[in-house]
Structures are given as C-alpha cells and as structure tokens.
Design an enzyme around this catalytic site. Structure first.
Site, PDB file in Angstrom:
ATOM      1  N   ARG B  68       0.834  -1.218   0.000  1.00 55.94           N
ATOM      2  CA  ARG B  68       0.000   0.000   0.000  1.00 55.94           C
ATOM      3  C   ARG B  68       0.865   1.264   0.000  1.00 55.94           C
ATOM      4  O   ARG B  68       0.458   2.300  -0.522  1.00 55.94           O
ATOM      5  CB  ARG B  68      -0.935  -0.018   1.219  1.00 55.94           C
ATOM      6  CG  ARG B  68      -2.067   1.037   1.147  1.00 55.94           C
ATOM      7  CD  ARG B  68      -3.046   0.851   2.297  1.00 55.94           C
ATOM      8  NE  ARG B  68      -4.196   1.756   2.215  1.00 55.94           N
ATOM      9  CZ  ARG B  68      -4.489   2.684   3.122  1.00 55.94           C
ATOM     10  NH1 ARG B  68      -3.717   2.843   4.181  1.00 55.94           N
ATOM     11  NH2 ARG B  68      -5.552   3.467   2.983  1.00 55.94           N
ATOM     12  N   ILE B  94      -7.236   7.325  -0.925  1.00 50.70           N
ATOM     13  CA  ILE B  94      -7.088   5.872  -1.031  1.00 50.70           C
ATOM     14  C   ILE B  94      -7.963   5.337   0.093  1.00 50.70           C
ATOM     15  O   ILE B  94      -7.900   5.817   1.229  1.00 50.70           O
ATOM     16  CB  ILE B  94      -5.606   5.440  -0.914  1.00 50.70           C
ATOM     17  CG1 ILE B  94      -5.447   3.932  -1.072  1.00 50.70           C
ATOM     18  CG2 ILE B  94      -4.966   5.893   0.380  1.00 50.70           C
ATOM     19  CD1 ILE B  94      -3.973   3.497  -1.205  1.00 50.70           C
ATOM     20  N   SER B  95      -8.814   4.379  -0.220  1.00 46.16           N
ATOM     21  CA  SER B  95      -9.830   3.942   0.750  1.00 46.16           C
ATOM     22  C   SER B  95      -9.209   3.277   1.976  1.00 46.16           C
ATOM     23  O   SER B  95      -8.075   2.797   1.930  1.00 46.16           O
ATOM     24  CB  SER B  95     -10.790   2.957   0.112  1.00 46.16           C
ATOM     25  OG  SER B  95     -11.406   3.542  -0.988  1.00 46.16           O
ATOM     26  N   GLN B  96     -10.003   3.238   3.011  1.00 49.29           N
ATOM     27  CA  GLN B  96      -9.599   2.528   4.231  1.00 49.29           C
ATOM     28  C   GLN B  96      -9.378   1.052   3.877  1.00 49.29           C
ATOM     29  O   GLN B  96     -10.241   0.438   3.225  1.00 49.29           O
ATOM     30  CB  GLN B  96     -10.716   2.665   5.270  1.00 49.29           C
ATOM     31  CG  GLN B  96     -10.388   2.062   6.605  1.00 49.29           C
ATOM     32  CD  GLN B  96     -11.592   2.019   7.536  1.00 49.29           C
ATOM     33  OE1 GLN B  96     -12.681   2.442   7.168  1.00 49.29           O
ATOM     34  NE2 GLN B  96     -11.387   1.491   8.723  1.00 49.29           N
ATOM     35  N   PRO B  97      -8.263   0.442   4.265  1.00 45.76           N
ATOM     36  CA  PRO B  97      -7.997  -0.957   3.891  1.00 45.76           C
ATOM     37  C   PRO B  97      -9.139  -1.905   4.268  1.00 45.76           C
ATOM     38  O   PRO B  97      -9.469  -2.817   3.509  1.00 45.76           O
ATOM     39  CB  PRO B  97      -6.721  -1.286   4.678  1.00 45.76           C
ATOM     40  CG  PRO B  97      -6.041   0.025   4.848  1.00 45.76           C
ATOM     41  CD  PRO B  97      -7.124   1.046   4.981  1.00 45.76           C
TER      42      PRO B  97
END
Lengths: 818, 245
Positions: B68, B94-97
């Site tokens: 990431r 970038i989205s939350q994992p």
C-alpha cells in the site's frame, strides 16, 4: 492630550471598529468559502479572544505604552491592516482538513493553528481600542460611543460592500479603513518618526491598492469540496464566478464528462439525464442547470426518480417549488405537466444564471408563461402567500457528499421544522400534497427525523391519525415523503405500489402497510425505515425516540438543527467502531464545534488569564472570588443571549449572514447605549449600585421572558415583510434587551474602580474569557437544548450574578468618596 | 472495556506471530512488511468482531501482498498501513484498507473473472483485484491520477490491469459484460450503462458516503434471469436501537 487632536483619535477608533466588525463578518464568509460554515462560531470566539488578550497585554505593558500612545496606536492599526490580509492568506496554508478529524489527531493541532493565526488581527484591532481607553481616560464615554458607532456601522458596511465588491476587494477596503485610522493618529507623531511612518503607510497603501493582484489572496478551496473535485475532471472549467453576501457562485462546465445529476434514479431506467451545468455555492452545495431544447422526451429520466411519485397522483397540479436553484426542479414540474408553477429562490444571482446568463442552455425555461419566479426566503414567501397549491415541492438542496459526511450538523434549517411543515401544509389545497425528497442515510437519520417532524406537525394541525396522510418510499439513496391534505385513498395506495414496483423502489410506509411489503428491492439488514416509521406513528414513539441511537426528535423553530443526529451516549460505541467500517456514523461538523470549544477554553486561559496571573496574583482579600464570579457570569450570560438571538433571527431575516450582521450591531450599539445610561444612573444614585444591578437584571429577565412568548408570534406576523422593514424591526426588538444587558458590567466595573482598582484588568480578563468560551458553548447548548433553554439559562446566570453581589460585602458598602 | 482488551491482546498475539514468521521467511520484503502484516491482522480481527464470516482468504492474501505504501504520496507513506483512508491529492483518497477488503470480498472475485473498476484513483483497489481475477479494466476521469496510476501499476508488475482515461458513465463496452464492477465513489445515481454491462450472475459494489466516511456499501446483483436487486450493507455491526439485538 495636548499633542493629539482628540477628534482624530475618536474618528480613528470608529474606523478601527468598522474594520474589526467588518472583518469578523467577512471572515465568516471567507471561511465558508474555503472550508465550511462551521467556523462562524469560531470567528466570534476569536474576535472576543483578541479583545480579551489585548486587555491583558495592555495591563501588562501599560507603563511602556501609555507615554507612547500615538506610536502604539498607529503601529497597532497598521499591523491590524496588514495582518487582516496576511493572516487570511496564511490561514489558508494551514493543511487543516475537517473531514479527516475522526482519523487524524494532527487535524486538531491544525485547527488550533488556524485559530491562533486568525486571532492576530483581532488582537491588534482590540489593542487600538484598549489603548484609547487606557490613555484617554477622561474621554472614555466618547471613545465608547465612537467605538460602538463604528462597530454598528461595520456590520452594515461589510454587507453592502459584499453586494458591490468581490470578497477579496471587500477585505482590501477594510484594510484601508484601518490604514486611515493609523494615519490619522500617526500624523501626531514627532517629526522624523512621523515622516518615516507616513512613508511606510503610503507604501503599504500603494502596494495594497495598486500592486496586489485583484484576486489575491486566492481562495484555496478545500480539495474535498464539490467544486474542487469537479474541476479536477478532464476539460472541466469555470464559466463564470459571481458574488454577493449570500454566496460565491461558480458555474462549472464539464464538456468531456458532463454533470448528470439525477438523485434517486431507478436502476431499471433506460434513460439518462441530459448534460448539465453545475452551480456551486461557496465551493459546494451543487445545483444544476439542465440542458433543455424544448423536447420533453429528452427528460424521460424524470419519470424514473422517487421524486416523480406525486405527479403520478395529481393531474396537472398547481405547483410551488421551494428552492428553485438551477431550475431543474422547475423543469421537473414542467415535464410532469404542471399547469402553473411558482418557484422560490433566495439568491437573485442564481435566478439570473438560469433566466439570463445561461438562458439558452436552460431552454429559456423561465420565459414559460406558466412559471413565476420569486426571489425570497421559503418561509417568508409562504407566510405572505394566500394561495394554496396542489403540490408543494421542497427541492433536494444539499449535496450528497455534504449530507453523508455530517457537514451540515450545525446548520440551522428552518425549512424542516414542525412549524415550517405546519405553514406549508396550510398552503396545500384539499387533496393536495407536500413532497420532500431527502438523501437516504443508512442506518436512517434524515428520513426518520422528517417522519417524526411531519407527524408532530400533523398532530398540531389537528389530524386525528397522522399516519393516514403520510407515504414514504425509497430508492437506494433517496427517500421521498408525501404528506397529503386528507387521507390517502385505496386507489392512490395502489398507484404508489405500482410506481414503486416498476422502478424497483421500496415502499417504506403507507397507511396499513404490512412488514412483508417492506425491504423488497433495496434490501437493508433490517427494514429500518418501515420499523422506524411504524414506531413513530404509534403509541411507542417516545420510547423509540429515546432508544434510537441517533437524535431524530422533531426539529422545531426553537431547535432547528434538522441535520444534527449525534447523541453523546453513542459516542463510545462509534469510536470503537471507527476503524471497523463505522466512520460513517460520525458527524464531523459537531466534533469541530466541540474542538473549537476546547481550544477556546485553553487559548482564553493562556492568552487572557495566564498573563494576568503572572503579574497580579493577589486578588482583593475576601471579595475577590465573588467579584470574579460576577464578571464571569455576566460574560457567559451576555454571549449566551447574543448567540441564541443570532441563531433565532436567521428565521426572521432569512440568512445567517444577515442575522449575524444585524444582531451583532444591534447588541453592540444598544448595549453601549445602556452602558452609557448606567453611568448617568450611577452618578444620580451614588452608593446604590447594588440596586442598579438588581434593576438591570430585573429588566433583562422581564424583557427576555416577554420575548420568549412573543417572538414566535411576532416572527409569524412580520416574516412576510420586505428586508428593508424587517431589519429595523429586528433592531427595535433587540434594543430594549441589549440596552438592559449593557448595564451590569459597567456598574460593577465602576465599583471595582473605586474600591479595588488593581482588580480592573482581572474584571476585564475574566469577563472576556467567559465571552470567548460562551460563544462556542452557547451554540453547543442551543443545539442540545434549544434556544429557549439557552436564554433561560442566561437569565439564571444574570440572576446568579445579582445574587453574588447581593450577598457579598463588596457591593454593599458604598464606593470610596461617596 | 474487556472487549477492547481482548481485541488488543489478540491483535498483539497475531502481530507477534506474523512478525516472527516474517522475520524468518521474508528476508526480501520491504521495511513496511511488518506494518502490513499488522494491518492485515487488524482487518481480520475486525471482520471477525463485525460478525461477518471471515473474509475470503484469497482476498486477505492479496491485502497482505500488495504494498500500500507504493500507492500513497511520500508524505503519507508513514501512515500507509494504518487502517484509515488517506488523501492522495486532487481531492481523492485511497480507501480505508478494511473497506477495500470488504468491497473485494463482497464481489466474490473468481480467478476467471473480468472486472471493471470505475475510478482508478491511486490504483490500489485494482492492484488488490489483480491477483484474484483474470483481468481488471480500470477507468479514471482525473488525468494526472490516471497517468500516475497507470505508471505505478505497470512498474509494480500488475500486468493484467488495463487503465484508461475516460468517462466511466458508459462503462467499457469493448470488454463487457463484466463479472464484477467496482465503483470507487458513488454519484447521484448508478449509470444505466453499467447495469447493462454487468453479466448475469454478476455483482457491482459502490461505497456510499463522504470521501473519508463510508456509510454503506451498495451491492447490486444481477440474477441469472436478469433481475437487478440491491443490498445495502452497513460495513459495521451496528444496531441503531438500544436494547435491540
């Protein structure tokens, strides 16, 4: 004062006050553009912090400053002028991202940094006023008069300037006011210093007015606001930008990837919206102008949205559109065959964009003889209107992202209150309907709060069974509620079910609906809306409201925070779920307000109280605590009332900025007059200050209690009047209360001056500190408890202040020399 | 309080185990490997606590293998393996994992699947999908992001990902129908073309809410008969009524 011409000092004080209050209001506008409007309350707190801190600063540096009054005043005024612009530019460089506040603790530090940056200009402005008070003691009354005159005028100057100038040029104009104030006092300096100083001022003026680029400082609008995001798209560009006090409008065209706004469009549809132009207000709150070439078939998608439901039930209705925006909802009514349409839009610039600037794109929509467009505030328009409509349509004005992120948590909305719904229903013809479409949150918040609000309104209007008049349907992202003047018939329910079935929309509530009919197409974990609406329309409503983890009690004019759903008791659970996908449960807007309150408490203590504590640790023996409490209570109470009135008068004056301008200037001027009058009373009744405090507090309590009962009625009767009449009426309403509220502080200060002069800086400091805290605390309490409670609380604080002095020896003994 | 302790004790145990294993067998990995393993352990733990059955192991393997930190700007690298969304410039995130894992799990990717992604962003979601499916077609409307993501995905060797700058509203007809479609940010409506380009039996997932606060995931399923149904998934176990279970 031999070397100064006092008239120039008085005039300079006025100019500084014009610029300071003007800057306070302008900063609210500017921060609404680059960030969000939540900072309005922070700005009031900031301005007060500036005044409080400068009081402490002057108390500390008195010996050095007093002999050099002219220099200190002119330099402070110059620095006020310079920092007004510089600090706005610098403040924008702080990488504060309010949306990240639940994730990143650094955002709190950035918020504090912003707070400190914007505090600086107010500190210098307040230093000018404070220096004048300190150095021209014999003329305090006149300085105070000119200070208030300037402050009162400043609010009006900035609103007028925003009609004529861009926000940046308004900022520059205010900076010039401060420069003139600096020059007027600076000209009394001794010769060599005066020449150098004047040269500096002249250079700054020339630089400011002739060399600074017209649009500097640029607006660095948050990259997460709708406008910034839209402009990132390939080939998207700004077609025009327009400004007035109601907002900065930006029209954006995106030819490569057109805007296609169609909330609640069915997944079954085969149609798509035509290209649109976006109008952003203050960088967000997108409204669209839809391309229309006269061919209605290009608008076929308008059949397949939840908002089309009322048109399936009404034949050629007479429609009122509240919130016409870019005209798409008006076009919607045209498409569905409305026979007459009244459209109401608050901002005349928005109407002009549709009617004139982009009339070709909009297909000359507003030239249609069926359509009448009015520039007005929705409540005010409806109150004035005698006509009844078959359909009142409240447009979906807020953006999806704003709704989803809790951006509006602190927005007062007088459109979705019980009283508003009652007013609208009174203008719905028998058999007609009120239609409201909202974004759907999961778990539901808006939709259920609206249901509770409508139910309460129907009950107040005498409906025996409100549930018979309400229908609620939903798509995956919108809900549309219909409220009928009368009961829904069996045939109408059939049509509603057919409409939902053909579009795969879910029925969420209609009279006699059963659980098996809910949650069929857009499946939620639970049939939240049906369960909630059923509970809210039954005997268990109160229990449901209590047990629901979001605040969905009906919004009222006393607590008009429709978008506020936060309950403190849910916070621990939300925090624990934050990283587990529960971040969407938060309302960051509310958290920003809490953070603002905490930083006001800390910054006020550091910048106002701590400096005083360093120098003057010892309070007068025996009475110090009581005196401190007196000034603290007054500071809290005054701002509680002022903040509650600002929020309350938004309904009457139609826009937050008008309310801030009118209420602030009203309170400043009339409290000032009350303060002046109190000195006359003190001279007349020497030695009876205690009674004067009691009289003033009695006056405050009496007037405020009368207002609590009368204001709703007065607003109701007068809201339909034009602004030119409403503004003087508002000032007249504020006058008696503010006049009385201006009295307790100077009466107490006079007593301190004669009995314990060393306590004076403490009296100012403590009062200033309480005001700084109170500006945010008052808003927080208004959201939680309502305006009435905040005002009652303020009255209790005033009474407590009177009791504090009544039971202490300090005020009982006559002042020295009486 | 006990629940908290439990989570952190378990997390710590998983972390220590993974760290030990990592030190032993992953000599070639980056300095971020431990952080990534901890992030994956946290996501698995949260998924378990949420009450969902555990995420597909293939999805978790992808989460554990994709770096990431390569998908975030330099200033954000030190936060790359925190379980939260991060700004990547141009108003995008970038989205939350956890949400990425959940979205990927929801579309149930198969190794022969062809997936369309609308909104390439940093390229992270496409990279997660890459080892799970046959091919990924990803579209972006912000030119610099599209260029950066294309270069990044190529450099990192995600060869089965094809990117394009263009209007995602009409999907990518040449490669349709798709077994799954991932839309990385919700608009006011689901474009009809995307529904049409979804294969029967296919799934489309869309996160709904603000950039930093995902409220719900919209899962659109096209049945074998062509009927379209949606499920609105709250990504967390949250009962809105107290006393209700």
């Amino acid at each position: 004062m031999k070397t100064y011409d006092r008239r120039f000092v008085f005039f300079s004080v006025s100019l500084i006050s014009v610029a300071a209050i003007g800057y306070e209001i302008l900063l609210m506008r500017l921060l609404s553009i680059v960030q969000w409007h939540h900072f309005a309350y922070m700005i009031i707190s900031l301005a007060l912090l500036g005044y409080g801190a400068s009081g402490s600063f002057i108390a500390l540096g008195k010996r050095l400053l007093v002999p050099h009054f002219a220099l200190a005043f002119s330099v402070s005024a110059l620095l006020f002028s310079v920092t007004m612009i510089i600090c706005f530019a610098l403040g924008q460089l702080v990488p504060f991202n309010a949306l990240e506040i639940v994730w990143d603790p650094r955002q709190l530090a950035y918020l504090s940094l912003m707070y400190l940056v914007f505090f600086v200009p107010f500190f210098f402005a307040a230093s000018c006023i404070g220096l004048a008070f300190t150095c021209l003691k014999k003329h305090i009354g006149r300085i105070y008069f000119f200070d208030l005159l300037g402050a009162g005028a400043g609010a009006l100057v900035v609103v007028a300037a925003l009609f004529l100038l861009s926000p940046q040029n308004t900022l520059r104009l205010l900076a010039v006011f401060a420069l003139f104030a600096s020059a007027l006092v600076g000209r009394t300096l001794a010769s060599p210093a005066r020449n150098r100083f004047m040269l500096t001022l002249g250079s700054f003026f020339i630089g400011l007015w002739f060399f600074l680029p017209q649009n500097w400082p640029d607006f660095r609008i948050s990259q997460f606001k709708g406008q910034s995001q839209a402009l990132q798209v390939i080939d998207a560009h700004v077609l025009g930008q327009y400004s007035n006090p109601l907002g900065l409008l930006t029209v954006v065209e995106s030819p490569a990837i057109p805007f296609r706004d169609a909330p609640g469009l069915s997944l079954n549809t085969q149609s798509e919206p035509p290209a649109q132009l976006a109008i952003f207000t203050d960088g967000d709150a997108m409204s669209v102008i839809t391309r229309f070439d006269g061919n209605l078939s290009s608008l076929a998608y308008m059949d397949d949205v939840t908002a089309a439901l009322p048109y399936r039930l009404l034949d050629k209705p007479r429609v009122l559109v509240l919130g016409a925006g870019g005209g798409t909802d008006v076009l919607f009514a045209v498409y569905h065959g409305a026979r007459a349409i009244d459209a109401v839009e608050l901002n005349p610039l928005v109407t002009k964009l549709v009617a004139d600037t982009h009339a070709d794109f909009a297909g000359h929509l507003y030239d249609d003889e069926r359509i009448d467009v009015y520039t007005d505030e929705a409540r005010s328009f409806v109150a004035r209107r005698a006509a009844r409509y078959d359909l009142i349509h409240i447009a979906l004005l807020d953006s999806f992202a704003a709704s989803g992120a809790g951006v509006q948590a602190l927005s007062e909305s007088y459109l979705y209150t019980v009283e508003a719904i009652e007013e609208f229903l009174q203008h719905v013809a028998p058999g007609g309907m009120l239609a409201i479409t909202r974004w759907l949150k999961v778990p539901p918040r808006d939709s259920l709060k609206l249901f509770a609000t409508v139910t309460e309104a129907l009950q107040r209007e005498g409906a025996a069974d409100p549930a018979q008049s309400i229908v609620l349907i939903r798509s995956w992202n919108t809900s549309t509620m219909l409220v009928k003047n009368g009961n829904f018939s069996v045939r109408e329910i059939e049509i509603i079910k057919e409409f939902c079935e053909s579009n795969s929309f879910d029925t969420a509530f209609y009279p006699s609906m059963t659980a098996s009919e809910a949650n069929r197409y857009n499946v939620l974990d639970q049939p939240f809306l049906f369960d909630g609406a059923t509970a809210l329309s039954g005997p268990g409503a109160a229990d449901f409201l209590e047990r629901y983890k979001f605040k969905i009690e009906p919004a009222t004019d006393d607590k008009p925070y429709f978008f506020h759903f936060f309950k403190w008791r849910t916070l621990p659970e939300m925090l624990s779920l934050r990283k587990r996908g529960g971040a969407g449960l938060f309302e960051w807007g509310y958290l920003v307000l809490v953070a603002t309150l905490i930083q006001a408490i800390l910054a006020g203590a550091a910048l106002i109280l701590f400096p005083l504590w360093i120098v003057k640790r010892r309070w007068p023996r025996g009475t110090g605590t009581r005196m401190g409490a007196y000034f603290f209570l007054l500071g809290l109470a005054f701002l509680f009332v002022e903040m509650a009135f600002i929020q309350k008068f938004i309904l009457f004056l139609g826009h937050p900025l008008y309310s801030v301008a009118v209420v602030l200037s009203g309170f400043l001027v009339f409290a000032g007059l009350g303060s002046g009058y109190s000195q006359t009373l003190v001279r007349r009744y020497r030695g009876r200050r205690l009674y004067l405090v009691a009289y003033a507090v009695t006056g405050i309590v009496s007037v405020a209690l009368v207002y609590l009962f009368l204001l709703p009625e007065l607003f109701d009767r007068l809201i339909g009047q034009p602004d030119a009449i409403k503004i003087p009426i508002a000032l007249l309403m504020i006058a008696p209360l503010a006049f009385c509220m201006g009295m307790p502080f100077p009466i107490g200060l006079g007593q301190v001056a004669s009995k314990a002069p060393d306590f004076i800086p403490w009296a100012w400091g403590i009062n200033g500190y309480a005001s700084v805290v109170s500006a945010s605390l008052g808003t927080l309490l208004a959201i939680e408890l309502g305006f009435t409670t905040v005002i009652l609380l303020a009255l209790a604080l005033y009474v407590a202040a009177a009791v504090v002095v009544n039971t202490g020896a300090f005020f009982r003994s006559p002042p020295a020399g009486s | 309080m006990n629940l908290y302790k439990k989570i952190y004790r378990n997390k710590a145990a998983v972390f220590i185990l993974l760290a030990t294993v990592s030190i032993g067998i992953r000599a070639d990995d980056t300095p971020y490997a431990l952080d990534r393993d901890a992030m994956v352990a946290e996501i698995e733990e949260y998924a378990r606590l949420t009450g969902n059955q555990a995420f597909d192991q293939r999805v978790m393997q992808a989460m554990a293998s994709v770096q990431r930190h390569e998908f975030v700007p330099d200033v954000q690298k030190r936060f790359a393996y925190e379980n939260r969304p991060l700004p990547i410039g141009f108003g995008q995130t970038i989205s939350q994992p956890y949400i990425v894992a959940l979205m990927t799990d929801l579309i149930a990717p198969g190794s022969d699947d062809v997936v369309l992604e609308i909104g390439t962003g940093s390229g992270y979601q496409a990279a997660i999908l890459s080892p799970l499916v046959k091919s990924v077609y990803s579209m972006e409307i912000i030119e610099p992001l599209a260029e950066q993501a294309a270069a990044r995905l190529q450099t990192l060797g995600f060869d089965n990902v094809t990117t394009r700058l263009g209007d995602g509203y009409y999907g990518w007809a040449e490669h349709a129908p798709f077994d799954a479609i991932v839309v990385t940010a919700a608009a006011s409506h689901v474009p009809p073309s995307l529904v049409r380009q979804l294969r029967r039996g296919g799934r489309m997932v869309i996160p709904v809410g603000g950039r930093f606060l995902t409220q719900q995931l919209l899962l659109i399923e096209k049945t074998e008969t062509g009927e379209v149904k949606t499920r609105q998934v709250i990504p967390v176990r949250f009962v809105p009524l107290t006393g209700a279970h």
